[in-house]
Design an enzyme around this catalytic site. Structure first.
Site: not given
Ligand code: G3I
Length: 508
Positions: A184, A226, A262, A290, A292
């Site tokens: 990104e 990406n 997305h 990715e 969806d």
């Molecule tokens: O691990 C912590 C946990 O300890 C805490 O309690 C909890 C509270 O919110 O957060 C947890 O972390 C989260 C993490 O995912 C793991 O689950 C973060 O808040 C959350 O922001 C994070 O989101 C991820 C996101 O990227 C961040 O930008 C999504 O799972 C993930 O699917 C998403 O993937 C991205 C790609 O890498 C790049 N392209 C876009 C895509 C969707 O945003």
């Protein structure tokens, strides 16, 4: 959370608007059971679903994709692995895994020089156990970046970035099919994202540096940039295209562009295929990384039908570009999708519902791949072209080492055809580099298409030869898989007399 990323994601331009019995080998493995289970479920869920045929050549996304030299992937997180319903579907349907979060910088190097590969290793181990490949995701990204990096003095960022890339790509060397090296890098208006890497290098020079550094660490991994909202042409896609052109002309070892995809329901860009094609025409692989398709909840039957059309169109867009290597859905099902947590009021964005039952989009994607129909797969044009990135290998086969080989054979048959999925195990103590698997087809069987190998001739005593990406079978139990579709005239028996590089193999 990457608010900027989430809020900005969404395309803006829209498209205009068997018969016969089934016989299954008793030697089938768990995946085959799960695959058929998923298809059976498809037939009993939501009347809108198209009935998938009897255990046919392409009753799963992975087998249908492999039949034409592609993959169909999913994102998996560490916590997903303890959900057996989720992993059952993942194992049956997908053959490429992208770690959802486990290879990102905040997990892998939470403090300077202190690395944590445990979570990523778990995903890789799961993928290996399920004969899946892995898309490494990601090495350099402004999001999920620990604060120690973003607060470094700018003259220390390059060294930190190179050390991070080198350490992580070396750790996973030989275990990932590809890396999203830079994730990104653009804003939606096509200007470069001015993150700490951009600021440290005084421009986009960090991208070339990152790719070269990754290449030095793992020369065989396909190296990608990406991004989202580049699926159709427009300012952001044009910026990515210009960047790709300039990197290639400078000799930077960039291999591919990932189109995150997305989407919002009904808004698949009408020029997605031609847009991906222009990148492919530069000599790059392209991939949907990715996918969806989010729906405003509650999703109506009409919404689910539109989603089926959307998934079908995306799959066809990929298949229409010879250098599109595969499609990855972001998550296995609606229950583990990131969408509801990021887009209030939206969800139902994947091919499997909250109970991991297939939705109309599943059958549509499967059909677009040439599978899941009520006609046997021999009606699909057999693939004679190996993946563009994987020409047949000319590597001379090495001698099969002591310890020998084993071939596990899973057959699904119907009245006029069959699918055979073979897993070769190298039980020797040295790796095999280049392999030829010879076997005898029962009388009346004739191969019509093959995946993960080339085969010649199509009947009688045939020889399957590795492609470049699967030439190596590691020692002491390493495996590789291949398969074929064949016509048959009443004898749907298994091949016999397997030899690997001339040495007889045991069979089960
Ligand atoms: O691990 C912590 C946990 O300890 C805490 O309690 C909890 C509270 O919110 O957060 C947890 O972390 C989260 C993490 O995912 C793991 O689950 C973060 O808040 C959350 O922001 C994070 O989101 C991820 C996101 O990227 C961040 O930008 C999504 O799972 C993930 O699917 C998403 O993937 C991205 C790609 O890498 C790049 N392209 C876009 C895509 C969707 O945003």
């Amino acid at each position: 959370m990457d608010i900027d990323t989430g809020a900005g994601i969404g395309a803006t331009r829209r498209r205009p608007g068997p018969s016969g019995h089934s016989r299954t080998s008793p030697r089938r493995r768990l995946r085959a059971v799960l695959a058929v289970g998923a298809v059976a479920t498809a037939a009993t869920t939501a009347g809108a679903l198209v009935m998938a045929g009897p255990a046919s050549a392409a009753s799963t996304l992975r087998s249908a994709a492999e039949a034409s030299g592609h993959y169909f992937g999913t994102a998996l997180t560490q916590s997903n692995l303890s959900n057996s319903t989720l992993t059952g579907v993942a194992s049956a349907q997908f053959d490429m895994v992208t770690p959802g979060n486990e290879m990102k910088w905040d997990t892998t190097e939470p403090s300077n020089g202190s690395y944590n590969f445990g979570p990523g290793d778990q995903i890789v181990a799961w993928a290996k156990a399920n004969n899946d490949r892995v898309r490494g995701h990601n090495l350099v990204w402004h999001s999920q970046l620990p604060s120690w990096v973003s607060s470094l003095p700018l003259n220390q960022v390059q060294a930190a970035m190179e050390a991070h890339i080198t350490t992580e790509a070396t750790h996973y060397k030989g275990q990932v099919y590809s890396w999203d090296v830079v994730n990104e890098p653009f804003n939606d208006d096509g200007t470069p994202r001015q993150d700490v890497f951009y600021n440290a290098f005084g421009g986009v020079g960090y991208i070339a540096d990152a790719i070269k550094t990754a290449h030095a660490a793992d020369p065989n991994a396909k190296l990608y940039i990406n991004d989202y909202n580049i699926e159709g042409s427009g300012a952001k896609s044009n910026a990515m295209y210009s960047l790709a052109q300039s990197l290639l002309s400078a000799g930077v070892p960039l291999n591919g562009i990932g189109f995150e995809s997305h989407f919002i329901l009904g808004q698949i860009p009408s020029d997605m295929q031609s847009n991906m094609q222009r990148f492919a025409s530069l000599g790059l692989d392209v991939a949907v990384t990715e996918l969806d398709d989010r729906i405003q909840l509650p999703a109506s039957t009409a919404n689910l039908q539109q989603q089926a059309t959307d998934f079908s169109n995306v799959v066809k867009d990929c298949l229409g570009v010879s250098r599109c290597v595969g499609v990855t859905q972001w998550g296995v099902g609606d229950a583990d999708s990131w969408i509801p947590g990021f887009f209030s009021g939206y969800g139902a964005a994947t091919m499997f519902d909250n109970n991991y039952q297939p939705k109309p989009s599943f059958n549509a994607a499967l059909a677009a791949l040439g599978g899941g129909a009520t006609t046997p797969p021999s009606s699909n044009p057999p693939s004679t072209t190996p993946p563009s990135s994987a020409p047949p290998s000319t590597t001379p086969p090495s001698t099969t080492p002591p310890g020998g080989c084993h071939v596990a054979d899973v057959i699904n048959a119907w009245n006029t055809g069959l699918t055979s999925n073979l897993t070769i195990t190298n039980n020797g103590s040295t790796a095999i580099n280049g392999w030829k698997l010879a076997f005898t087809l029962p009388s009346g069987q004739s191969i019509t298409s093959v995946w993960n190998a080339t085969v010649t001739p199509s009947s009688g005593v045939v020889t399957a030869t590795n492609l470049s990406y699967n030439a190596t079978i590691t020692a002491n139990g390493g495996t590789t898989t291949l398969g074929f579709n064949a016509n048959q005239t009443g004898n749907a028996g298994a091949p016999t007399s397997f030899t690997l590089n001339g040495t007889a193999c045991s069979v089960s």
